[in-house]
Design a protein around this motif. Structure first.
Motif, PDB file in Angstrom:
ATOM      1  N   ILE A 153       8.371 -33.424  -6.628  1.00 43.79           N
ATOM      2  CA  ILE A 153       8.139 -33.018  -5.042  1.00 43.79           C
ATOM      3  C   ILE A 153       6.678 -33.102  -5.182  1.00 43.79           C
ATOM      4  N   LYS A 154       6.085 -33.967  -4.005  1.00 43.71           N
ATOM      5  CA  LYS A 154       4.701 -34.054  -4.109  1.00 43.71           C
ATOM      6  C   LYS A 154       4.053 -32.869  -3.375  1.00 43.71           C
ATOM      7  N   ASN A 155       3.166 -32.040  -4.057  1.00 51.45           N
ATOM      8  CA  ASN A 155       2.734 -30.983  -3.746  1.00 51.45           C
ATOM      9  C   ASN A 155       1.154 -30.897  -3.242  1.00 51.45           C
ATOM     10  N   ASP A 156       0.714 -32.049  -2.913  1.00 50.20           N
ATOM     11  CA  ASP A 156      -0.516 -32.597  -2.438  1.00 50.20           C
ATOM     12  C   ASP A 156      -1.674 -32.018  -3.228  1.00 50.20           C
ATOM     13  N   PHE A 157      -1.462 -31.733  -4.545  1.00 51.78           N
ATOM     14  CA  PHE A 157      -2.597 -31.015  -5.433  1.00 51.78           C
ATOM     15  C   PHE A 157      -2.814 -32.050  -6.454  1.00 51.78           C
ATOM     16  N   ALA A 158      -1.879 -32.960  -6.986  1.00 56.42           N
ATOM     17  CA  ALA A 158      -2.189 -33.655  -8.078  1.00 56.42           C
ATOM     18  C   ALA A 158      -3.340 -34.422  -8.274  1.00 56.42           C
ATOM     19  N   ASP A 159      -3.681 -35.067  -7.093  1.00 56.03           N
ATOM     20  CA  ASP A 159      -4.883 -36.160  -6.921  1.00 56.03           C
ATOM     21  C   ASP A 159      -6.188 -35.423  -6.350  1.00 56.03           C
ATOM     22  N   LEU A 160      -6.300 -34.186  -6.049  1.00 53.06           N
ATOM     23  CA  LEU A 160      -7.391 -33.552  -5.855  1.00 53.06           C
ATOM     24  C   LEU A 160      -8.773 -33.489  -6.555  1.00 53.06           C
ATOM     25  N   ASN A 161      -9.842 -34.084  -6.115  1.00 56.76           N
ATOM     26  CA  ASN A 161     -11.207 -33.912  -6.825  1.00 56.76           C
ATOM     27  C   ASN A 161     -12.048 -32.714  -6.324  1.00 56.76           C
ATOM     28  N   LEU A 162     -12.650 -32.308  -7.415  1.00 58.10           N
ATOM     29  CA  LEU A 162     -13.386 -30.868  -6.740  1.00 58.10           C
ATOM     30  C   LEU A 162     -14.335 -31.136  -5.512  1.00 58.10           C
ATOM     31  N   ALA A 163     -14.331 -30.307  -4.600  1.00 56.49           N
ATOM     32  CA  ALA A 163     -15.187 -30.530  -3.380  1.00 56.49           C
ATOM     33  C   ALA A 163     -16.759 -30.515  -3.333  1.00 56.49           C
ATOM     34  N   ASP A 164     -17.194 -31.449  -3.132  1.00 55.17           N
ATOM     35  CA  ASP A 164     -18.994 -31.310  -3.347  1.00 55.17           C
ATOM     36  C   ASP A 164     -19.696 -31.415  -2.151  1.00 55.17           C
ATOM     37  N   ASN A 165     -19.167 -31.087  -0.987  1.00 51.15           N
ATOM     38  CA  ASN A 165     -19.644 -30.965   0.135  1.00 51.15           C
ATOM     39  C   ASN A 165     -19.636 -29.821   1.009  1.00 51.15           C
ATOM     40  N   LEU A 166     -19.158 -28.671   0.414  1.00 51.06           N
ATOM     41  CA  LEU A 166     -19.200 -27.237   1.140  1.00 51.06           C
ATOM     42  C   LEU A 166     -20.639 -26.853   1.357  1.00 51.06           C
ATOM     43  N   VAL A 167     -20.791 -26.176   2.419  1.00 53.67           N
ATOM     44  CA  VAL A 167     -22.086 -25.533   2.867  1.00 53.67           C
ATOM     45  C   VAL A 167     -21.760 -23.843   3.046  1.00 53.67           C
ATOM     46  N   PRO A 168     -22.872 -23.366   2.983  1.00 54.53           N
ATOM     47  CA  PRO A 168     -22.564 -21.805   3.288  1.00 54.53           C
ATOM     48  C   PRO A 168     -21.966 -21.368   4.582  1.00 54.53           C
ATOM     49  N   ALA A 169     -21.270 -20.235   4.658  1.00 52.50           N
ATOM     50  CA  ALA A 169     -20.625 -19.959   5.812  1.00 52.50           C
ATOM     51  C   ALA A 169     -22.021 -19.369   6.798  1.00 52.50           C
ATOM     52  N   PRO A 170     -21.891 -19.454   8.154  1.00 54.61           N
ATOM     53  CA  PRO A 170     -22.769 -19.215   9.143  1.00 54.61           C
ATOM     54  C   PRO A 170     -23.394 -17.601   8.712  1.00 54.61           C
ATOM     55  N   ALA A 171     -24.684 -17.473   8.683  1.00 52.94           N
ATOM     56  CA  ALA A 171     -25.269 -16.416   8.683  1.00 52.94           C
ATOM     57  C   ALA A 171     -24.660 -15.052   9.397  1.00 52.94           C
ATOM     58  N   ILE A 172     -24.622 -13.922   9.002  1.00 52.00           N
ATOM     59  CA  ILE A 172     -24.410 -12.572   9.861  1.00 52.00           C
ATOM     60  C   ILE A 172     -25.451 -12.265  10.746  1.00 52.00           C
ATOM     61  N   PRO A 173     -25.226 -12.243  12.010  1.00 52.65           N
ATOM     62  CA  PRO A 173     -26.081 -12.136  13.202  1.00 52.65           C
ATOM     63  C   PRO A 173     -26.922 -10.890  12.718  1.00 52.65           C
ATOM     64  N   GLU A 174     -28.320 -11.114  13.047  1.00 51.09           N
ATOM     65  CA  GLU A 174     -29.158  -9.982  12.789  1.00 51.09           C
ATOM     66  C   GLU A 174     -28.863  -8.656  13.395  1.00 51.09           C
ATOM     67  N   ARG A 175     -29.055  -7.675  12.842  1.00 54.49           N
ATOM     68  CA  ARG A 175     -28.838  -5.994  12.996  1.00 54.49           C
ATOM     69  C   ARG A 175     -27.204  -5.910  13.205  1.00 54.49           C
ATOM     70  N   GLN A 176     -26.265  -7.019  12.689  1.00 52.16           N
ATOM     71  CA  GLN A 176     -24.953  -6.755  12.457  1.00 52.16           C
ATOM     72  C   GLN A 176     -24.537  -6.507  11.080  1.00 52.16           C
ATOM     73  N   LYS A 177     -23.626  -5.846  10.701  1.00 52.65           N
ATOM     74  CA  LYS A 177     -23.144  -5.651   9.160  1.00 52.65           C
ATOM     75  C   LYS A 177     -22.078  -6.639   8.972  1.00 52.65           C
ATOM     76  N   PHE A 178     -21.362  -7.102   9.936  1.00 49.33           N
ATOM     77  CA  PHE A 178     -20.231  -7.964   9.891  1.00 49.33           C
ATOM     78  C   PHE A 178     -20.101  -9.172  10.884  1.00 49.33           C
TER      79      PHE A 178
END
Ligand code: HSE
Length: 341
Positions: free
Chosen positions: A311-336
């Motif tokens: 059963i094809k599970n869409d995982f067998a041919d995956l290569n490690l991601a090399d294009n990830l970027v950091p999540a947007p920064a938390i806005p100033e003076r906010q904790k979350f």
């Protein structure tokens, strides 16, 4: 009759045995055949259980194995061995899927059997199969999920005044928490789950080590009061956004018009945004014996219908991601961050 084996008679493994026993009629209807648990393997001295994996993999009657041991070893070695013998493996083990899912899926394909992991994300919620089958044609642009039942249970209880330690102890007593609950409260379990979902939809293997991760241990009663004053709740979310792409885990403020706002206690909620279908919401029990076991059994039935085929599970041919970027920064003076902003 299809014979199966359960590896690991812990919370989930004993749940699998119970679901197979109690839902025999429904299973027969879904599969067109019955399921029989021929072996249980456990390292402890349990009457009737075996300790040697070779007894199981060398029995030609065994067509499907449920790996509900958790952790990397011996789960990896046993899974490898079963797949090499052409025996399909259904697992709830997100640590193994994250670390070795690609390799194990390729081995399954090579040996005309399957490696399925519906129960690894979202407990009893069908999410992997819908993503793979019903949404395979969609371009998934965003996933935002409450993916850890223990954290959500703790946050829900803290919101109503309970202290962190009491809420965590209750989650442990109810069988929601990991053996080492640090994996829950530090966000690592959520990171593994969002990494699995993001890998399924992005076409690249995103590993848990690539996910920026903050847990719930720094959340204070003042934070809940602040969230409430803004009409929001605090939820630990795993987020994948294809626009970076980025993947992160952190406590978010969730506005009260979001479907995730009212997801409480052990429940998980997963919002998927596709480019054509728009928002989909998946909701259900994210942890616990029978819901998680039910997801394992759904995979067993799928494998039992396809004996001798991969059963094809869409995982067998995956290569490690090399294009990830950091999540947007938390806005100033906010904790979350605020979900949706
Ligand atoms: N410890 C996990 C949770 C179990 O609380 O969500 C289910 O993966």
């Amino acid at each position: 009759m299809i014979n199966v084996a359960i590896l690991g008679l812990g919370t989930v493994g004993s749940g699998v045995a119970e679901v197979i026993e109690k839902n025999q009629n429904q299973i027969k209807k879904a599969l067109g055949d019955s399921l029989h648990v021929k072996y249980i393997l456990d390292i402890r001295d349990i009457p009737g259980a075996v300790k040697d994996i070779n007894v199981i993999v060398n029995d030609p009657d065994i067509k499907v194995v449920c790996e509900t041991m958790g952790g990397k070893e011996p789960a990896y070695t046993y899974t490898h061995l079963a797949l090499e013998h052409g025996i399909s493996v259904c697992t709830s083990n997100k640590e193994l899927v994250d670390a070795f899912g690609v390799e194990l899926s390729a081995i399954a394909r090579e040996h005309n059997c399957s490696y399925l992991f519906e129960a690894s994300v979202g407990g009893g919620i069908p999410i992997i199969r819908p993503l793979r089958e019903s949404c395979g044609h969609e371009n998934i642009i965003r996933i935002a999920g409450i993916l850890n039942g223990t954290c959500n249970y703790i946050l829900t209880n803290m919101k109503s005044g309970k202290n962190f330690d009491d809420a965590l102890r209750e989650a442990q007593e109810k069988g929601f928490a990991e053996r080492n609950p640090a994996a829950d409260i530090e966000g690592h379990d959520t990171a593994r789950k969002i990494a699995i979902l993001a890998s399924l939809v992005s076409g690249k293997k995103i590993s848990y080590e690539q996910v920026s991760c903050e847990g719930i241990t720094n959340i204070t009663p003042e934070d809940f009061a602040y969230a409430e004053s803004r009409g929001m709740s605090i939820k630990l979310l795993g987020v994948y956004d294809s626009s970076g792409p980025y993947v992160n885990v952190a406590p978010y403020l969730v506005p009260n018009d979001s479907p995730l706002y009212g997801v409480n206690d052990v429940f998980n909620g997963i919002m998927i945004t596709g480019n054509q279908v728009d928002n989909l919401m998946f909701y259900g029990r994210g942890a616990g014996k029978l819901p998680t076991a039910s997801a394992v059994v759904s995979d067993v039935i799928e494998c039992a219908k396809s004996i001798g085929h991969n059963i094809k599970n869409d995982f067998a041919d995956l290569n490690l991601a090399d294009n990830l970027v950091p999540a947007p920064a938390i806005p100033e003076r906010q904790k979350f961050r605020v979900l949706g902003e």
